[in-house]
Design a protein around this motif. Sequence first.
Motif, PDB file in Angstrom:
ATOM      1  N   ASP A  75      -8.988  52.506  -5.925  1.00 28.81           N
ATOM      2  CA  ASP A  75      -8.676  51.095  -5.753  1.00 28.81           C
ATOM      3  C   ASP A  75      -9.830  50.395  -5.032  1.00 28.81           C
ATOM      4  OD1 ASP A  75      -8.356  51.510  -3.000  1.00 28.81           O
ATOM      5  OD2 ASP A  75      -6.188  51.262  -3.010  1.00 28.81           O
ATOM      6  N   ALA A  76      -9.665  49.133  -4.760  1.00 26.36           N
ATOM      7  CA  ALA A  76     -10.744  48.337  -4.174  1.00 26.36           C
ATOM      8  C   ALA A  76     -11.036  48.700  -2.727  1.00 26.36           C
ATOM      9  CB  ALA A  76     -10.388  46.852  -4.274  1.00 26.36           C
ATOM     10  N   TYR A 136     -17.059  50.526  -2.350  1.00 22.10           N
ATOM     11  CA  TYR A 136     -15.822  50.018  -2.964  1.00 22.10           C
ATOM     12  C   TYR A 136     -15.826  48.499  -2.907  1.00 22.10           C
ATOM     13  CZ  TYR A 136     -14.495  54.864  -2.378  1.00 22.10           C
ATOM     14  OH  TYR A 136     -14.477  56.228  -2.438  1.00 22.10           O
ATOM     15  N   PRO A 137     -15.264  47.818  -3.921  1.00 17.76           N
ATOM     16  CA  PRO A 137     -14.682  48.430  -5.120  1.00 17.76           C
ATOM     17  C   PRO A 137     -15.759  48.961  -6.069  1.00 17.76           C
ATOM     18  CG  PRO A 137     -14.638  46.052  -5.308  1.00 17.76           C
ATOM     19  CD  PRO A 137     -15.129  46.357  -3.918  1.00 17.76           C
ATOM     20  N   THR A 146     -16.929  48.993  -9.348  1.00 24.00           N
ATOM     21  CA  THR A 146     -16.694  48.176 -10.538  1.00 24.00           C
ATOM     22  C   THR A 146     -16.996  48.926 -11.830  1.00 24.00           C
ATOM     23  OG1 THR A 146     -18.935  47.278 -10.273  1.00 24.00           O
ATOM     24  CG2 THR A 146     -17.114  46.019  -9.325  1.00 24.00           C
ATOM     25  N   VAL A 186     -10.176  50.130 -11.767  1.00 24.10           N
ATOM     26  CA  VAL A 186      -9.655  49.967 -10.407  1.00 24.10           C
ATOM     27  C   VAL A 186      -8.149  50.171 -10.438  1.00 24.10           C
ATOM     28  CG1 VAL A 186      -9.373  48.386  -8.475  1.00 24.10           C
ATOM     29  CG2 VAL A 186     -11.510  48.404  -9.761  1.00 24.10           C
TER      30      VAL A 186
END
Length: 429
Positions: free
Chosen positions: A62-63, A176-177, A179, A183
């Motif tokens: 995740d971000a 993070y994130p 890309t 995500v």
Amino acid sequence: MTDPLSHLDSCIAEVWEFLERIGHETTDSPGITRAAWSRNDEIAADGVRIFARRHGLQVLNDAFGNIQLLLPGVDPATPCVTTGSHLDSVPHGGNYDGLAGIAAGLAVLAAANADPASRTKPFRVVAMRGEESPWFGTAYLGSRLLLGLSTLDEIGDLVRSDSGQSLRHHIWQLGYPRTVEAVAPLLNSDLVTSFLELHIEQGPLLEADGIPVGIATAVRGNVRFPDARCIGAYGHSAALPRRFRRDAVLAVAELALGLDGFWKDRIARGDEDFVFTVGKFSTDAVLHAMTKVAGEVKFSLNIGAAAKTSLDEARALLFDLIKGIGKDRGVTFELGREVGTPPTPMDGQLIALIEDAARPLGIATCRMPTVGHDAAMFARAGIPCAVLLIRNANGSHNSEEALDRRDFAAGVHVLARAMHRLPQPTGSR
């Protein structure tokens, strides 16, 4: 029909090797240190991703650096039975606090993926950041971000204690994130049908009673004052009679003993749940001396209980004590910021399900309250939760933390059976 758990023992052996390797790679004598969103934290995260990909699992970041793992045939938007825990440790702590729960989930998913009939099981494992409070002064940061209970705008300026840099800085510094990769979605009660967290017990009860697996009835809430002070006046130790003293050391000691008396009273009334700790207690190293009455003490207070009434009573007593001691001793208390979380009961049906999963295996269990875990945040998000506690010698939050491989295996077997017994969403197999 194949047995979906026939590969579990071999997967447990493999994740045990993973656990030992990560412990070795993040050693910080004494013990291990995996600061939240640090290089050592990322070593553990990379180990999780490598293990998962080797076993054909989906890996989603995740971000914020939390990781979600799913079986190859599961859409990330599918409601899932979820398990997992946290990657970070306290400074110079043990290797298993948090990481054992992630390893347990890896074993369950790897075993399911080895069985062709189980590769679309709606199972999810989460590896979360920042559960421990020493790093940013508050707990559950990764799970709060993962569940949308907090945003980076709200907590991104929190400063890590060892680096002086913000949470936002540390997340970005690790890239993070990411890309270039998909995500992972934020989780909620639509995507998580239940959350089962395996965690080492962090006290002595299971070890003392000879029971390998505990099942939490509730996560204790707490009332905390991380940066309290008592201000009195410095004076000559031999020249100052008692009635003229404004002794900050004795004032804080009296406060601690007053709360300790409340604790003893709770025990006498049959309540073994309440806990109280003065974790920090220090005079000023520049101004203190053996021949001086101490004019200032810095300290912390941590009050915990599974019942809100106990927390409320202890907090009220704290302020009554401060008022009386301040008047009697001529000192001033500045408690500073107050932080904490409410007590969180675990789901009764999940507790019974785990007991039913353990019984045919001949694994003894007992019900008991537990300390703070990420499960409390999942419960706050409206998700049914349970915590399996695994017997662990020497307690936790210290470099002597220990976990017997057989107890770990017992806990993973119970977790796996419970996850496979849980109802599955319509359309999943």
